[in-house]
Design a protein around this motif. Sequence first.
Motif, PDB file in Angstrom:
ATOM      1  N   LEU A 114       0.832  -1.205   0.000  1.00 13.40           N
ATOM      2  CA  LEU A 114       0.000   0.000   0.000  1.00 13.40           C
ATOM      3  C   LEU A 114       0.869   1.259   0.000  1.00 13.40           C
ATOM      4  CD1 LEU A 114      -2.827  -1.070   2.452  1.00 13.40           C
ATOM      5  CD2 LEU A 114      -3.094  -0.569   0.017  1.00 13.40           C
ATOM      6  N   ASP A 115       1.934   1.261   0.790  1.00 16.24           N
ATOM      7  CA  ASP A 115       2.860   2.401   0.788  1.00 16.24           C
ATOM      8  C   ASP A 115       3.413   2.639  -0.608  1.00 16.24           C
ATOM      9  OD1 ASP A 115       2.514   2.715   3.517  1.00 16.24           O
ATOM     10  OD2 ASP A 115       4.389   1.678   4.044  1.00 16.24           O
ATOM     11  N   TYR A 116       3.812   1.546  -1.265  1.00 14.92           N
ATOM     12  CA  TYR A 116       4.360   1.660  -2.621  1.00 14.92           C
ATOM     13  C   TYR A 116       3.301   2.198  -3.593  1.00 14.92           C
ATOM     14  CZ  TYR A 116       6.423   0.601  -7.090  1.00 14.92           C
ATOM     15  OH  TYR A 116       6.914   0.722  -8.369  1.00 14.92           O
ATOM     16  N   LEU A 117       2.112   1.641  -3.552  1.00 12.77           N
ATOM     17  CA  LEU A 117       1.050   2.051  -4.484  1.00 12.77           C
ATOM     18  C   LEU A 117       0.680   3.528  -4.307  1.00 12.77           C
ATOM     19  CD1 LEU A 117      -1.257  -1.100  -4.301  1.00 12.77           C
ATOM     20  CD2 LEU A 117       0.266  -0.441  -6.184  1.00 12.77           C
ATOM     21  N   VAL A 118       0.515   3.954  -3.076  1.00 10.83           N
ATOM     22  CA  VAL A 118       0.126   5.346  -2.818  1.00 10.83           C
ATOM     23  C   VAL A 118       1.197   6.304  -3.334  1.00 10.83           C
ATOM     24  CG1 VAL A 118      -0.301   7.049  -0.991  1.00 10.83           C
ATOM     25  CG2 VAL A 118      -1.445   4.835  -0.913  1.00 10.83           C
ATOM     26  N   SER A 119       2.447   5.929  -3.189  1.00 15.42           N
ATOM     27  CA  SER A 119       3.521   6.854  -3.604  1.00 15.42           C
ATOM     28  C   SER A 119       3.892   6.756  -5.078  1.00 15.42           C
ATOM     29  CB  SER A 119       4.760   6.637  -2.739  1.00 15.42           C
ATOM     30  OG  SER A 119       5.281   5.350  -2.926  1.00 15.42           O
ATOM     31  N   LEU A 127      -6.843  12.668  -5.500  1.00 18.19           N
ATOM     32  CA  LEU A 127      -7.402  12.240  -4.220  1.00 18.19           C
ATOM     33  C   LEU A 127      -6.326  12.318  -3.145  1.00 18.19           C
ATOM     34  CD1 LEU A 127      -9.301   9.063  -5.475  1.00 18.19           C
ATOM     35  CD2 LEU A 127     -10.277  11.314  -4.973  1.00 18.19           C
ATOM     36  N   ASP A 128      -6.756  12.508  -1.906  1.00 14.79           N
ATOM     37  CA  ASP A 128      -5.783  12.548  -0.819  1.00 14.79           C
ATOM     38  C   ASP A 128      -5.249  11.134  -0.567  1.00 14.79           C
ATOM     39  OD1 ASP A 128      -7.232  11.353   1.770  1.00 14.79           O
ATOM     40  OD2 ASP A 128      -8.703  12.508   0.604  1.00 14.79           O
ATOM     41  N   SER A 129      -4.116  11.044   0.094  1.00 16.44           N
ATOM     42  CA  SER A 129      -3.420   9.770   0.306  1.00 16.44           C
ATOM     43  C   SER A 129      -4.267   8.746   1.054  1.00 16.44           C
ATOM     44  CB  SER A 129      -2.114  10.005   1.059  1.00 16.44           C
ATOM     45  OG  SER A 129      -1.233  10.725   0.255  1.00 16.44           O
ATOM     46  N   ARG A 133      -5.298   5.178  -0.354  1.00 15.68           N
ATOM     47  CA  ARG A 133      -4.882   4.003   0.411  1.00 15.68           C
ATOM     48  C   ARG A 133      -6.090   3.104   0.690  1.00 15.68           C
ATOM     49  NH1 ARG A 133      -0.281   3.457   2.848  1.00 15.68           N
ATOM     50  NH2 ARG A 133      -0.005   1.798   4.345  1.00 15.68           N
ATOM     51  N   SER A 134      -7.196   3.700   1.058  1.00 15.39           N
ATOM     52  CA  SER A 134      -8.417   2.943   1.339  1.00 15.39           C
ATOM     53  C   SER A 134      -8.919   2.234   0.075  1.00 15.39           C
ATOM     54  CB  SER A 134      -9.481   3.882   1.894  1.00 15.39           C
ATOM     55  OG  SER A 134     -10.682   3.192   2.089  1.00 15.39           O
TER      56      SER A 134
END
Length: 147
Positions: A114-119, A127-129, A133-134
Amino acid sequence: METQDILKNLREKNHLTQEEMATRIHVTRQAVSRWETGDTLPNTETLKLLSREFNVSINTLLGSPRQLICQCCGMPLNEDDLISRESDGSYNEDYCKWCYADGKFAYESKESLLDYLVSHMPNPDHLDSETRRSQFDSFLSQLAHWK
């Protein structure tokens, strides 16, 4: 394409006679002939051997009957070069080569993915992080690796 055509094309692409192909995968020439005429299909163990010997996935040998997706990240696996490999070189059709290679997972937890995908994933809707992430978490939770 049907399995019989795939096997014949694979044999011809490798410039093999039916006898030579049979010898390479430890079956009779008649077995190869029956596959190519569509009378029979190779058994599971022979499909694994064909996959290793000719560097193609079992899904490809069977005419791509299933739409494969990585069970870690959800990426479509529509080409053999995207499919992961085990440490012995055999295909693992459950994962992409970026999530799983040589018997090891790249992401130790769903949180690290998830960290990788969001960044790294595009954000065309700005959209906000936390929202992103959700959304990613909701999608990943449906995949076998994260259930």
